[in-house]
Design a protein around this motif. Structure first.
Motif, PDB file in Angstrom:
ATOM      1  N   GLU A   1       0.851  -1.178  -0.054  1.00 42.12           N
ATOM      2  CA  GLU A   1       0.133  -0.017   0.003  1.00 42.12           C
ATOM      3  C   GLU A   1       0.875   1.308   0.041  1.00 42.12           C
ATOM      4  N   ASP A   2       2.013   1.204   0.607  1.00 38.57           N
ATOM      5  CA  ASP A   2       3.094   2.439   0.759  1.00 38.57           C
ATOM      6  C   ASP A   2       3.571   2.689  -0.586  1.00 38.57           C
ATOM      7  N   VAL A   3       4.116   1.599  -1.116  1.00 38.38           N
ATOM      8  CA  VAL A   3       4.571   1.701  -2.605  1.00 38.38           C
ATOM      9  C   VAL A   3       3.649   2.235  -3.560  1.00 38.38           C
ATOM     10  N   LEU A   4       2.237   1.675  -3.531  1.00 38.58           N
ATOM     11  CA  LEU A   4       1.061   2.102  -4.477  1.00 38.58           C
ATOM     12  C   LEU A   4       1.141   3.527  -4.151  1.00 38.58           C
ATOM     13  N   LEU A   5       0.827   4.106  -2.800  1.00 35.80           N
ATOM     14  CA  LEU A   5       0.723   5.458  -2.614  1.00 35.80           C
ATOM     15  C   LEU A   5       1.608   6.159  -3.160  1.00 35.80           C
ATOM     16  N   VAL A   6       3.079   6.052  -2.919  1.00 38.46           N
ATOM     17  CA  VAL A   6       4.315   6.723  -3.468  1.00 38.46           C
ATOM     18  C   VAL A   6       4.107   6.906  -4.836  1.00 38.46           C
ATOM     19  N   ALA A   7       3.833   5.718  -5.428  1.00 39.07           N
ATOM     20  CA  ALA A   7       3.936   5.675  -7.137  1.00 39.07           C
ATOM     21  C   ALA A   7       2.651   6.451  -7.378  1.00 39.07           C
ATOM     22  N   SER A   8       1.385   6.677  -7.000  1.00 39.33           N
ATOM     23  CA  SER A   8       0.397   7.505  -7.458  1.00 39.33           C
ATOM     24  C   SER A   8       0.639   8.775  -7.415  1.00 39.33           C
ATOM     25  N   GLU A   9       1.138   9.272  -6.087  1.00 39.66           N
ATOM     26  CA  GLU A   9       1.754  10.700  -5.962  1.00 39.66           C
ATOM     27  C   GLU A   9       2.786  11.147  -7.079  1.00 39.66           C
ATOM     28  N   LEU A  10       3.790  10.083  -7.285  1.00 36.52           N
ATOM     29  CA  LEU A  10       4.838  10.532  -8.193  1.00 36.52           C
ATOM     30  C   LEU A  10       3.966  10.755  -9.775  1.00 36.52           C
ATOM     31  N   LEU A  11       3.165   9.733  -9.953  1.00 34.59           N
ATOM     32  CA  LEU A  11       2.544   9.762 -11.376  1.00 34.59           C
ATOM     33  C   LEU A  11       1.611  10.957 -11.530  1.00 34.59           C
ATOM     34  N   THR A  12       0.866  11.101 -10.332  1.00 35.69           N
ATOM     35  CA  THR A  12      -0.097  12.182 -10.510  1.00 35.69           C
ATOM     36  C   THR A  12       0.880  13.480 -10.762  1.00 35.69           C
ATOM     37  N   ASN A  13       1.649  13.594 -10.172  1.00 35.26           N
ATOM     38  CA  ASN A  13       2.548  15.210 -10.208  1.00 35.26           C
ATOM     39  C   ASN A  13       3.003  15.038 -11.643  1.00 35.26           C
TER      40      ASN A  13
ATOM     41  N   VAL B   1       9.752   7.939 -11.484  1.00 30.28           N
ATOM     42  CA  VAL B   1       9.076   8.750 -12.729  1.00 30.28           C
ATOM     43  C   VAL B   1       9.998   9.537 -13.404  1.00 30.28           C
ATOM     44  N   THR B   2      10.119   9.509 -14.560  1.00 30.07           N
ATOM     45  CA  THR B   2      10.724  10.321 -15.389  1.00 30.07           C
ATOM     46  C   THR B   2       9.827  11.075 -16.440  1.00 30.07           C
ATOM     47  N   ASP B   3       9.801  12.681 -16.336  1.00 29.71           N
ATOM     48  CA  ASP B   3       9.081  13.191 -17.290  1.00 29.71           C
ATOM     49  C   ASP B   3       9.996  14.197 -18.108  1.00 29.71           C
ATOM     50  N   MET B   4       9.219  15.032 -18.857  1.00 26.44           N
ATOM     51  CA  MET B   4      10.096  16.020 -19.745  1.00 26.44           C
ATOM     52  C   MET B   4      10.256  17.596 -18.856  1.00 26.44           C
ATOM     53  N   GLY B   5      10.066  17.420 -17.344  1.00 25.15           N
ATOM     54  CA  GLY B   5      10.240  18.877 -16.737  1.00 25.15           C
ATOM     55  C   GLY B   5       8.732  19.669 -16.521  1.00 25.15           C
TER      56      GLY B   5
ATOM     57  N   ARG C   1       0.145  18.069  -1.332  1.00 27.98           N
ATOM     58  CA  ARG C   1       0.588  17.231  -0.179  1.00 27.98           C
ATOM     59  C   ARG C   1       1.517  16.115  -0.653  1.00 27.98           C
ATOM     60  N   GLY C   2       1.353  15.923  -2.056  1.00 28.54           N
ATOM     61  CA  GLY C   2       1.935  14.742  -2.857  1.00 28.54           C
ATOM     62  C   GLY C   2       3.470  14.391  -2.225  1.00 28.54           C
ATOM     63  N   LEU C   3       3.945  15.493  -2.541  1.00 25.11           N
ATOM     64  CA  LEU C   3       5.697  15.106  -2.193  1.00 25.11           C
ATOM     65  C   LEU C   3       5.904  14.872  -0.767  1.00 25.11           C
ATOM     66  N   ASP C   4       4.976  15.830   0.209  1.00 19.94           N
ATOM     67  CA  ASP C   4       5.119  15.507   1.763  1.00 19.94           C
ATOM     68  C   ASP C   4       4.988  14.020   2.042  1.00 19.94           C
ATOM     69  N   ILE C   5       3.839  13.528   1.328  1.00 22.89           N
ATOM     70  CA  ILE C   5       3.584  11.951   1.527  1.00 22.89           C
ATOM     71  C   ILE C   5       4.599  10.845   0.967  1.00 22.89           C
ATOM     72  N   VAL C   6       5.385  11.351   0.031  1.00 23.31           N
ATOM     73  CA  VAL C   6       6.152  10.728  -0.527  1.00 23.31           C
ATOM     74  C   VAL C   6       7.733  10.607   0.415  1.00 23.31           C
ATOM     75  N   THR C   7       7.898  11.764   0.910  1.00 21.87           N
ATOM     76  CA  THR C   7       8.909  12.053   1.959  1.00 21.87           C
ATOM     77  C   THR C   7       8.534  11.252   3.266  1.00 21.87           C
ATOM     78  N   ALA C   8       7.501  11.206   3.663  1.00 21.76           N
ATOM     79  CA  ALA C   8       7.030  10.453   4.797  1.00 21.76           C
ATOM     80  C   ALA C   8       7.157   8.905   4.727  1.00 21.76           C
TER      81      ALA C   8
END
Length: 144
Positions: A49-61, A89-93, A112-119
């Motif tokens: 669940e933690d990996v899925l949440l981190v992936a979701s936040e990075l993908l959404t960003n 996640v790699t994007d074009m900036g 809050r996405g990157l705060d969630i990832v950091t936590a």
């Protein structure tokens, strides 16, 4: 390289790379693919669940704030007998500031996405390179 350095070098057990369609619903589709992989890796339910949440936040960003194309890399490695799952996640900036002003975004839905990832991550960071911008996070396997 000495034997100690070889023991400390990451050993990739598995790596999966997916393109991220720059469209509504893309994050949930990729999440389903990630869940299948994590199930095959036999991770604990909490770590999954933690990996899925981190992936979701990075993908959404990447979908909301960056230029396409974007890709997700999901890997599992071992260093010094400690396992880790890496989400990258790699994007074009970043998108230029021509969209809605930040004040127009609902604070209950954004920011809050990157705060969630950091936590949740053991380690995380950003790497800007000629191929774009990569945001990554590692979560330790077997943490207490």
């Amino acid at each position: 390289m000495t034997a100690a350095q070889l023991d400390a070098a990451p050993r990739r057990e598995a790596e999966h790379v997916f393109p991220l369609p720059h469209a509504p619903g893309a994050v949930s589709a990729v999440r389903r693919r990630i869940r299948t992989i994590l199930s095959d890796w036999d991770l604990t339910a909490d770590l999954t669940e933690d990996v899925l949440l981190v992936a979701s936040e990075l993908l959404t960003n990447a979908v909301v704030h960056a230029l396409p194309p974007a890709t997700l890399s999901l890997s599992r490695s071992e260093v010094d007998r400690c396992g880790a799952v890496r989400v990258e996640v790699t994007d074009m900036g970043p998108v230029t500031a021509t969209g809605l002003p930040a004040s127009a975004l609902d604070p209950d839905e954004h920011g809050r996405g990157l705060d969630i990832v950091t936590a949740l991550a053991t380690r995380c960071g950003v790497h800007v390179h000629s191929g774009g911008t990569s945001r990554w996070a590692e979560l330790q396997v077997g943490r207490s």
